[in-house]
Design a protein around this motif. Structure first.
Motif, PDB file in Angstrom:
ATOM      1  N   PRO A 159       0.826  -1.211   0.000  1.00 37.85           N
ATOM      2  CA  PRO A 159       0.000   0.000   0.000  1.00 37.85           C
ATOM      3  C   PRO A 159       0.857   1.257   0.000  1.00 37.85           C
ATOM      4  O   PRO A 159       1.907   1.327   0.641  1.00 37.85           O
ATOM      5  CB  PRO A 159      -0.818  -0.118   1.303  1.00 37.85           C
ATOM      6  N   ILE A 160       0.393   2.252  -0.727  1.00 34.68           N
ATOM      7  CA  ILE A 160       1.099   3.527  -0.821  1.00 34.68           C
ATOM      8  C   ILE A 160       0.649   4.416   0.321  1.00 34.68           C
ATOM      9  O   ILE A 160      -0.548   4.598   0.558  1.00 34.68           O
ATOM     10  CB  ILE A 160       0.812   4.213  -2.179  1.00 34.68           C
ATOM     11  N   ARG A 161       1.610   4.944   1.047  1.00 28.34           N
ATOM     12  CA  ARG A 161       1.297   5.846   2.146  1.00 28.34           C
ATOM     13  C   ARG A 161       0.981   7.229   1.582  1.00 28.34           C
ATOM     14  O   ARG A 161       1.840   7.899   1.028  1.00 28.34           O
ATOM     15  CB  ARG A 161       2.466   5.937   3.126  1.00 28.34           C
ATOM     16  N   ARG A 162      -0.245   7.579   1.708  1.00 27.50           N
ATOM     17  CA  ARG A 162      -0.683   8.874   1.201  1.00 27.50           C
ATOM     18  C   ARG A 162      -0.649   9.897   2.322  1.00 27.50           C
ATOM     19  O   ARG A 162      -0.882   9.589   3.486  1.00 27.50           O
ATOM     20  CB  ARG A 162      -2.091   8.777   0.620  1.00 27.50           C
ATOM     21  N   ARG A 163      -0.385  11.124   1.925  1.00 24.65           N
ATOM     22  CA  ARG A 163      -0.424  12.219   2.888  1.00 24.65           C
ATOM     23  C   ARG A 163      -1.865  12.493   3.281  1.00 24.65           C
ATOM     24  O   ARG A 163      -2.791  12.305   2.480  1.00 24.65           O
ATOM     25  CB  ARG A 163       0.197  13.479   2.273  1.00 24.65           C
ATOM     26  N   PRO A 164      -2.103  12.914   4.497  1.00 23.89           N
ATOM     27  CA  PRO A 164      -3.489  13.198   4.901  1.00 23.89           C
ATOM     28  C   PRO A 164      -4.085  14.331   4.087  1.00 23.89           C
ATOM     29  O   PRO A 164      -3.380  15.201   3.565  1.00 23.89           O
ATOM     30  CB  PRO A 164      -3.339  13.593   6.387  1.00 23.89           C
ATOM     31  N   LEU A 165      -5.387  14.286   3.936  1.00 20.85           N
ATOM     32  CA  LEU A 165      -6.072  15.307   3.175  1.00 20.85           C
ATOM     33  C   LEU A 165      -5.916  16.665   3.845  1.00 20.85           C
ATOM     34  O   LEU A 165      -5.680  16.789   5.042  1.00 20.85           O
ATOM     35  CB  LEU A 165      -7.558  14.940   3.049  1.00 20.85           C
ATOM     36  N   THR A 166      -6.071  17.702   3.004  1.00 19.25           N
ATOM     37  CA  THR A 166      -5.902  19.064   3.519  1.00 19.25           C
ATOM     38  C   THR A 166      -6.938  19.382   4.583  1.00 19.25           C
ATOM     39  O   THR A 166      -6.634  19.999   5.609  1.00 19.25           O
ATOM     40  CB  THR A 166      -6.007  20.070   2.362  1.00 19.25           C
ATOM     41  N   THR A 168      -8.446  17.289   6.589  1.00 19.64           N
ATOM     42  CA  THR A 168      -8.102  16.581   7.817  1.00 19.64           C
ATOM     43  C   THR A 168      -6.944  17.266   8.531  1.00 19.64           C
ATOM     44  O   THR A 168      -6.937  17.389   9.757  1.00 19.64           O
ATOM     45  CB  THR A 168      -7.739  15.131   7.487  1.00 19.64           C
ATOM     46  N   ARG A 169      -5.940  17.720   7.775  1.00 18.91           N
ATOM     47  CA  ARG A 169      -4.817  18.405   8.397  1.00 18.91           C
ATOM     48  C   ARG A 169      -5.263  19.704   9.056  1.00 18.91           C
ATOM     49  O   ARG A 169      -4.796  20.057  10.142  1.00 18.91           O
ATOM     50  CB  ARG A 169      -3.748  18.684   7.338  1.00 18.91           C
ATOM     51  N   LYS A 170      -6.190  20.405   8.424  1.00 25.51           N
ATOM     52  CA  LYS A 170      -6.707  21.630   9.026  1.00 25.51           C
ATOM     53  C   LYS A 170      -7.441  21.331  10.334  1.00 25.51           C
ATOM     54  O   LYS A 170      -7.282  22.052  11.327  1.00 25.51           O
ATOM     55  CB  LYS A 170      -7.644  22.342   8.050  1.00 25.51           C
ATOM     56  N   ARG A 171      -8.228  20.280  10.330  1.00 31.15           N
ATOM     57  CA  ARG A 171      -8.956  19.930  11.549  1.00 31.15           C
ATOM     58  C   ARG A 171      -8.002  19.544  12.659  1.00 31.15           C
ATOM     59  O   ARG A 171      -8.227  19.894  13.834  1.00 31.15           O
ATOM     60  CB  ARG A 171      -9.926  18.785  11.255  1.00 31.15           C
ATOM     61  N   VAL A 172      -6.946  18.842  12.324  1.00 30.13           N
ATOM     62  CA  VAL A 172      -5.972  18.471  13.351  1.00 30.13           C
ATOM     63  C   VAL A 172      -5.292  19.709  13.912  1.00 30.13           C
ATOM     64  O   VAL A 172      -5.094  19.841  15.133  1.00 30.13           O
ATOM     65  CB  VAL A 172      -4.943  17.490  12.762  1.00 30.13           C
ATOM     66  N   LEU A 173      -4.942  20.667  13.056  1.00 29.90           N
ATOM     67  CA  LEU A 173      -4.302  21.892  13.536  1.00 29.90           C
ATOM     68  C   LEU A 173      -5.254  22.709  14.413  1.00 29.90           C
ATOM     69  O   LEU A 173      -4.857  23.271  15.440  1.00 29.90           O
ATOM     70  CB  LEU A 173      -3.825  22.723  12.341  1.00 29.90           C
ATOM     71  N   ILE A 174      -6.518  22.786  14.003  1.00 33.13           N
ATOM     72  CA  ILE A 174      -7.492  23.531  14.805  1.00 33.13           C
ATOM     73  C   ILE A 174      -7.682  22.874  16.172  1.00 33.13           C
ATOM     74  O   ILE A 174      -7.756  23.547  17.207  1.00 33.13           O
ATOM     75  CB  ILE A 174      -8.826  23.646  14.039  1.00 33.13           C
ATOM     76  N   ALA A 175      -7.770  21.552  16.181  1.00 33.62           N
ATOM     77  CA  ALA A 175      -7.928  20.850  17.456  1.00 33.62           C
ATOM     78  C   ALA A 175      -6.709  21.047  18.348  1.00 33.62           C
ATOM     79  O   ALA A 175      -6.834  21.242  19.563  1.00 33.62           O
ATOM     80  CB  ALA A 175      -8.172  19.359  17.204  1.00 33.62           C
ATOM     81  N   ALA A 176      -5.508  21.024  17.763  1.00 33.76           N
ATOM     82  CA  ALA A 176      -4.300  21.243  18.565  1.00 33.76           C
ATOM     83  C   ALA A 176      -4.253  22.666  19.117  1.00 33.76           C
ATOM     84  O   ALA A 176      -3.885  22.880  20.277  1.00 33.76           O
ATOM     85  CB  ALA A 176      -3.060  20.966  17.715  1.00 33.76           C
ATOM     86  N   ALA A 177      -4.661  23.654  18.297  1.00 26.51           N
ATOM     87  CA  ALA A 177      -4.681  25.034  18.781  1.00 26.51           C
ATOM     88  C   ALA A 177      -5.701  25.224  19.906  1.00 26.51           C
ATOM     89  O   ALA A 177      -5.444  25.918  20.900  1.00 26.51           O
ATOM     90  CB  ALA A 177      -4.981  25.985  17.623  1.00 26.51           C
ATOM     91  N   ALA A 178      -6.874  24.592  19.765  1.00 22.90           N
ATOM     92  CA  ALA A 178      -7.886  24.690  20.816  1.00 22.90           C
ATOM     93  C   ALA A 178      -7.404  24.044  22.111  1.00 22.90           C
ATOM     94  O   ALA A 178      -7.623  24.567  23.211  1.00 22.90           O
ATOM     95  CB  ALA A 178      -9.184  24.042  20.346  1.00 22.90           C
ATOM     96  N   LEU A 179      -6.727  22.906  21.997  1.00 26.69           N
ATOM     97  CA  LEU A 179      -6.204  22.245  23.195  1.00 26.69           C
ATOM     98  C   LEU A 179      -5.128  23.101  23.871  1.00 26.69           C
ATOM     99  O   LEU A 179      -5.091  23.218  25.105  1.00 26.69           O
ATOM    100  CB  LEU A 179      -5.637  20.880  22.820  1.00 26.69           C
ATOM    101  N   LEU A 180      -4.271  23.728  23.069  1.00 21.29           N
ATOM    102  CA  LEU A 180      -3.243  24.596  23.641  1.00 21.29           C
ATOM    103  C   LEU A 180      -3.855  25.801  24.341  1.00 21.29           C
ATOM    104  O   LEU A 180      -3.430  26.202  25.433  1.00 21.29           O
ATOM    105  CB  LEU A 180      -2.282  25.040  22.532  1.00 21.29           C
ATOM    106  N   LEU A 181      -4.902  26.395  23.721  1.00 18.43           N
ATOM    107  CA  LEU A 181      -5.571  27.528  24.355  1.00 18.43           C
ATOM    108  C   LEU A 181      -6.232  27.122  25.665  1.00 18.43           C
ATOM    109  O   LEU A 181      -6.196  27.869  26.666  1.00 18.43           O
ATOM    110  CB  LEU A 181      -6.608  28.102  23.381  1.00 18.43           C
TER     111      LEU A 181
END
Length: 258
Positions: A159-166, A168-181
């Motif tokens: 299987p080819i390792r694909r990069r996560p969708l844009t 999904t990456r945005k949601r992960v960044l938003i969740a990380a920023a909310a957790l940091l806040l």
């Protein structure tokens, strides 16, 4: 060999490169032949090695060599890459091989040729993989059975390792920023609680240092003799004795005047 298509079975790949696999056409000891469709809607014949043949370097080399010899010169320099450059010249393995559209020479090699009903398809490239008593119609050593013949599953590429969708990456960044806040808010709240508690309850002042000076032991003193106190003499009235002379009841006014 009749072109009779059969449904795909468990383990068959849904795609081979840009081609969508639609049905099975042939089953050979060295691999499988599928009916596929290209991005432009063109029908193609796809040959894929079995897992046992793909794991055997010699069998995989025979399959790739047959494809390379059948490919045009321009494809040898472009599609086939370094397999065609600098290789030793050798005669064609297959005489009536169909034209090659695309190949993959990785861990699960496959080849795509145009599909023409009634004509030879990609199954022609599976014939040189099997080495027996004859090779290209001529006697060539004794017959033998390859050790990988029992592994009949189709060779599938890892299987080819694909990069996560844009998104999904945005949601992960938003969740990380909310957790940091949230962590920053909790830290600020705890600091305010500690500061307010320190202001309301002042810390007790430290006591001055105590200097210990040893006191000398007490010296015993002898009691001094007490002088006797004189007892009071009783008064005449208290003692009851009358003194000579006048009595207390005598009045001097009664004396005779001279």
């Amino acid at each position: 060999m009749a072109d009779v298509a059969s449904p795909l079975q468990y383990g068959d790949p849904p795609r081979l490169g840009p081609y969508v696999v639609q049905a099975r056409l042939h089953t050979a000891p060295a691999g499988f032949v599928y009916l596929g469709q290209g991005p432009d809607g063109r029908a193609v014949s796809l040959a894929l090695l079995t897992r046992g043949a793909a794991f055997d370097p010699a069998a995989r080399d025979r399959f790739v060599t047959a494809i390379r010899e059948a490919a045009p010169e321009q494809e040898r320099a472009g599609v086939l890459g370094w397999f065609a450059r600098g290789g030793r010249q050798r005669g064609a393995v297959l005489d009536d091989a169909p034209p090659v559209l695309a190949i993959n020479t990785g861990r699960a090699p496959w080849v795509a040729v145009p599909y023409v009903p009634g004509n030879a398809g990609a199954e022609r490239f599976l014939e040189p993989v099997m080495v027996g008593g004859t090779l290209i119609g001529q006697a060539h050593g004794p017959d033998f059975v390859p050790y990988w013949l029992t592994d009949r599953a189709p060779a599938l590429a890892p299987p080819i390792r694909r990069r996560p969708l844009t998104e999904t990456r945005k949601r992960v960044l938003i969740a990380a920023a909310a957790l940091l806040l949230l962590l920053l808010l909790v830290t600020a709240f705890l600091l305010l609680m500690l500061l307010s508690r320190s202001d309301s309850d002042p810390m007790p002042q430290p006591l001055p240092p105590t200097q210990f000076l040893p006191t000398p032991p007490p010296t015993p003193t002898s009691p001094e003799p007490q002088e006797p106190t004189p007892s009071p003499s009783p008064s005449p009235s208290q003692s009851g004795e009358e003194t000579p002379g006048r009595s207390p009841g005598d009045d001097s006014s009664g004396d005779p005047q001279l």
